[in-house]
Write a protein that holds these residues in place. Structure first.
Motif, PDB file in Angstrom:
ATOM      1  N   TRP A  54      45.956  41.157  45.822  1.00  0.00           N
ATOM      2  CA  TRP A  54      46.298  39.675  45.458  1.00  0.00           C
ATOM      3  C   TRP A  54      47.634  39.651  44.893  1.00  0.00           C
ATOM      4  N   SER A  55      48.096  38.350  44.953  1.00  0.00           N
ATOM      5  CA  SER A  55      49.501  38.080  44.292  1.00  0.00           C
ATOM      6  C   SER A  55      49.479  38.335  42.677  1.00  0.00           C
ATOM      7  N   GLY A  56      48.199  38.199  41.974  1.00  0.00           N
ATOM      8  CA  GLY A  56      48.322  38.284  40.420  1.00  0.00           C
ATOM      9  C   GLY A  56      48.487  36.791  40.050  1.00  0.00           C
ATOM     10  N   ARG A  57      48.727  35.818  40.707  1.00  0.00           N
ATOM     11  CA  ARG A  57      48.615  34.774  40.280  1.00  0.00           C
ATOM     12  C   ARG A  57      47.147  33.800  40.115  1.00  0.00           C
ATOM     13  N   PRO A  58      47.042  32.864  39.111  1.00  0.00           N
ATOM     14  CA  PRO A  58      45.715  32.624  39.071  1.00  0.00           C
ATOM     15  C   PRO A  58      45.328  31.471  40.082  1.00  0.00           C
ATOM     16  N   ASN A  59      44.155  31.260  40.328  1.00  0.00           N
ATOM     17  CA  ASN A  59      43.678  30.257  41.302  1.00  0.00           C
ATOM     18  C   ASN A  59      44.067  28.877  40.603  1.00  0.00           C
ATOM     19  N   ALA A  60      44.698  28.041  41.608  1.00  0.00           N
ATOM     20  CA  ALA A  60      44.924  26.735  41.134  1.00  0.00           C
ATOM     21  C   ALA A  60      43.783  26.031  40.697  1.00  0.00           C
ATOM     22  N   CYS A  79      35.820  39.340  38.622  1.00  0.00           N
ATOM     23  CA  CYS A  79      37.160  39.162  38.234  1.00  0.00           C
ATOM     24  C   CYS A  79      38.498  39.560  39.277  1.00  0.00           C
ATOM     25  N   GLY A  80      38.016  40.472  40.271  1.00  0.00           N
ATOM     26  CA  GLY A  80      38.918  41.079  41.185  1.00  0.00           C
ATOM     27  C   GLY A  80      40.157  41.814  40.429  1.00  0.00           C
ATOM     28  N   GLU A  81      41.167  41.409  40.727  1.00  0.00           N
ATOM     29  CA  GLU A  81      42.450  42.112  40.110  1.00  0.00           C
ATOM     30  C   GLU A  81      42.895  41.204  38.967  1.00  0.00           C
ATOM     31  N   GLY A  82      42.337  40.311  38.447  1.00  0.00           N
ATOM     32  CA  GLY A  82      42.674  39.758  37.151  1.00  0.00           C
ATOM     33  C   GLY A  82      43.691  38.538  37.052  1.00  0.00           C
ATOM     34  N   GLY A  83      43.637  38.134  38.187  1.00  0.00           N
ATOM     35  CA  GLY A  83      44.809  37.018  38.204  1.00  0.00           C
ATOM     36  C   GLY A  83      44.269  35.854  37.244  1.00  0.00           C
ATOM     37  N   SER A  97      36.356  40.142  31.260  1.00  0.00           N
ATOM     38  CA  SER A  97      36.173  40.365  32.533  1.00  0.00           C
ATOM     39  C   SER A  97      35.207  41.280  33.266  1.00  0.00           C
ATOM     40  N   VAL A  98      34.517  40.622  34.244  1.00  0.00           N
ATOM     41  CA  VAL A  98      33.652  41.726  34.852  1.00  0.00           C
ATOM     42  C   VAL A  98      33.872  41.843  36.317  1.00  0.00           C
ATOM     43  N   ASP A  99      33.453  43.087  36.791  1.00  0.00           N
ATOM     44  CA  ASP A  99      33.448  43.156  38.304  1.00  0.00           C
ATOM     45  C   ASP A  99      32.698  44.278  38.342  1.00  0.00           C
ATOM     46  N   VAL A 100      32.204  44.770  39.636  1.00  0.00           N
ATOM     47  CA  VAL A 100      31.181  45.805  39.836  1.00  0.00           C
ATOM     48  C   VAL A 100      32.222  46.838  40.321  1.00  0.00           C
ATOM     49  N   ALA A 101      33.421  46.786  40.613  1.00  0.00           N
ATOM     50  CA  ALA A 101      34.311  47.609  41.359  1.00  0.00           C
ATOM     51  C   ALA A 101      35.313  48.110  40.098  1.00  0.00           C
ATOM     52  N   PRO A 102      35.169  49.596  39.752  1.00  0.00           N
ATOM     53  CA  PRO A 102      36.116  50.010  38.738  1.00  0.00           C
ATOM     54  C   PRO A 102      37.592  49.883  39.158  1.00  0.00           C
ATOM     55  N   THR A 103      37.816  50.088  40.079  1.00  0.00           N
ATOM     56  CA  THR A 103      39.216  49.798  40.381  1.00  0.00           C
ATOM     57  C   THR A 103      40.036  48.516  40.360  1.00  0.00           C
ATOM     58  N   ALA A 104      38.915  47.439  40.549  1.00  0.00           N
ATOM     59  CA  ALA A 104      39.318  46.120  40.155  1.00  0.00           C
ATOM     60  C   ALA A 104      39.392  45.881  38.574  1.00  0.00           C
ATOM     61  N   LEU A 105      38.665  46.615  37.958  1.00  0.00           N
ATOM     62  CA  LEU A 105      38.961  46.353  36.537  1.00  0.00           C
ATOM     63  C   LEU A 105      40.074  47.126  36.089  1.00  0.00           C
ATOM     64  N   ARG A 107      42.674  47.455  37.691  1.00  0.00           N
ATOM     65  CA  ARG A 107      44.011  46.530  38.018  1.00  0.00           C
ATOM     66  C   ARG A 107      43.887  45.386  37.214  1.00  0.00           C
ATOM     67  N   THR A 108      42.987  44.952  36.904  1.00  0.00           N
ATOM     68  CA  THR A 108      42.919  43.894  35.751  1.00  0.00           C
ATOM     69  C   THR A 108      43.428  44.418  34.511  1.00  0.00           C
ATOM     70  N   ARG A 109      43.072  45.452  33.978  1.00  0.00           N
ATOM     71  CA  ARG A 109      43.679  45.908  32.798  1.00  0.00           C
ATOM     72  C   ARG A 109      45.217  46.102  33.059  1.00  0.00           C
ATOM     73  N   GLU A 110      45.527  46.626  34.169  1.00  0.00           N
ATOM     74  CA  GLU A 110      47.376  46.829  34.231  1.00  0.00           C
ATOM     75  C   GLU A 110      47.796  45.608  34.301  1.00  0.00           C
ATOM     76  N   ALA A 111      47.159  44.597  34.843  1.00  0.00           N
ATOM     77  CA  ALA A 111      47.829  43.178  35.149  1.00  0.00           C
ATOM     78  C   ALA A 111      48.045  42.670  33.723  1.00  0.00           C
ATOM     79  N   ALA A 112      46.979  42.898  32.801  1.00  0.00           N
ATOM     80  CA  ALA A 112      46.899  42.467  31.618  1.00  0.00           C
ATOM     81  C   ALA A 112      47.859  43.089  30.514  1.00  0.00           C
ATOM     82  N   ALA A 113      48.196  44.488  30.760  1.00  0.00           N
ATOM     83  CA  ALA A 113      49.146  45.015  29.977  1.00  0.00           C
ATOM     84  C   ALA A 113      50.634  44.599  30.371  1.00  0.00           C
ATOM     85  N   ALA A 114      50.824  44.513  31.676  1.00  0.00           N
ATOM     86  CA  ALA A 114      51.928  43.803  32.216  1.00  0.00           C
ATOM     87  C   ALA A 114      52.166  42.670  31.665  1.00  0.00           C
TER      88      ALA A 114
END
Ligand SMILES: C[S@@+](CC[C@H](N)C(=O)[O-])C[C@H]1O[C@@H](n2cnc3c(N)ncnc32)[C@H](O)[C@@H]1O
Length: 237
Positions: A54-60, A79-83, A97-105, A107-114
């Motif tokens: 996903w683009s990382g933008r929030p849902n409108a 949360c998916g990739e955390g937008g 942020s909760v997800d069942v997929a560790p990779t989604a989490l 990516r969420t942490r990476e997006a937050a750090a960025a």
């Protein structure tokens, strides 16, 4: 979400915000739809099979609903990739942020750090466990899965984590875009979605139950309209 809804999610170019940024792969879809696997393997496989989706933008619709609210504690379910999580954190919310997929989490942490914000990530299969509340906002955007589950029960438990005055925001796909090959699918109406939650009316009031239409872009640049199904409830008190 059903497999069909999932396809629509991928090909609907999103949600007015977290549009798909990279190509999807058949491998990702195949693993997600593999009934022999458990929920974590399926969703983890989906994310691992491809890079960031996903683009990382929030849902409108999150922006629309949450912008007027006073920031407090927020829970982003699936949360998916955390937008959405990153947008909320940047607005001053303390986000879990909760997800069942560790990779989604991850990516969420990476997006937050960025973005220079903090979010707390927790891995849960929401059918089995939820973080500890209370929360002032619980959001569930496109929390739809091809894995059979009692999603209404999960959302009911999540609504139970709301502090008095807190909001649950639930947004699902309400139509298949014109370019989808999955036409003819019946989507629940917003009222059916709301009623299916079976939240006690003396405890929860509906503040928004509707199905706005927006423009979306298809995988080959087609422009069309899609419907989102929106339910917002507020815990009384
Ligand atoms: C269609 S995606 C939506 C992601 C994000 N909310 C968005 O709007 O882009 C659904 C998400 O829910 C997660 N999910 C599905 N079933 C779950 C479960 N039982 N427990 C926790 N997360 C789950 C998936 O891993 C996936 O990230």
């Amino acid at each position: 979400m059903s497999a069909r809804e999932h396809d629509q999610h991928e090909h609907g170019h999103g949600h007015g915000g977290q549009q798909r940024a990279a190509g999807t792969t058949d491998a990702g879809r195949a693993v997600l739809e593999d009934d022999a696997l458990g929920v974590e393997e399926r969703w983890e496989g989906f994310y691992v099979a491809r890079g960031r989706i996903w683009s990382g933008r929030p849902n409108a619709l999150l922006v629309e609903v949450a912008e007027p609210l006073t920031p407090g504690r927020a829970l982003d379910l699936g949360c998916g990739e955390g937008g959405d999580s990153v947008w909320l954190a940047a607005r001053g919310w303390a986000v879990t942020s909760v997800d069942v997929a560790p990779t989604a989490l991850a990516r969420t942490r990476e997006a937050a750090a960025a973005a220079g914000v903090e979010v707390t990530t927790e891995q849960h299969d929401l059918e089995r466990s939820l973080p500890e509340g209370p929360f002032d906002l619980v959001s569930a955007f496109f929390l739809q899965s091809p894995v059979a589950w009692d999603r209404a029960a999960v959302l009911r438990r999540a609504a139970g984590l709301l502090a008095p005055g807190g909001h649950l925001v639930l947004v699902d796909h309400g139509s298949a875009p014109s370019w989808s090959w999955h036409g003819g699918h019946d989507f629940p109406t917003a009222q059916e979605l709301h009623d299916g939650l079976a939240l006690p009316p003396e405890e929860f009031e509906a503040v928004r139950v509707d199905a706005p239409v927006r423009e979306a872009t298809g995988p080959e640049g087609q422009v069309g309209e899609v419907t989102d199904t929106v339910v917002v409830v507020r815990r009384r008190g």
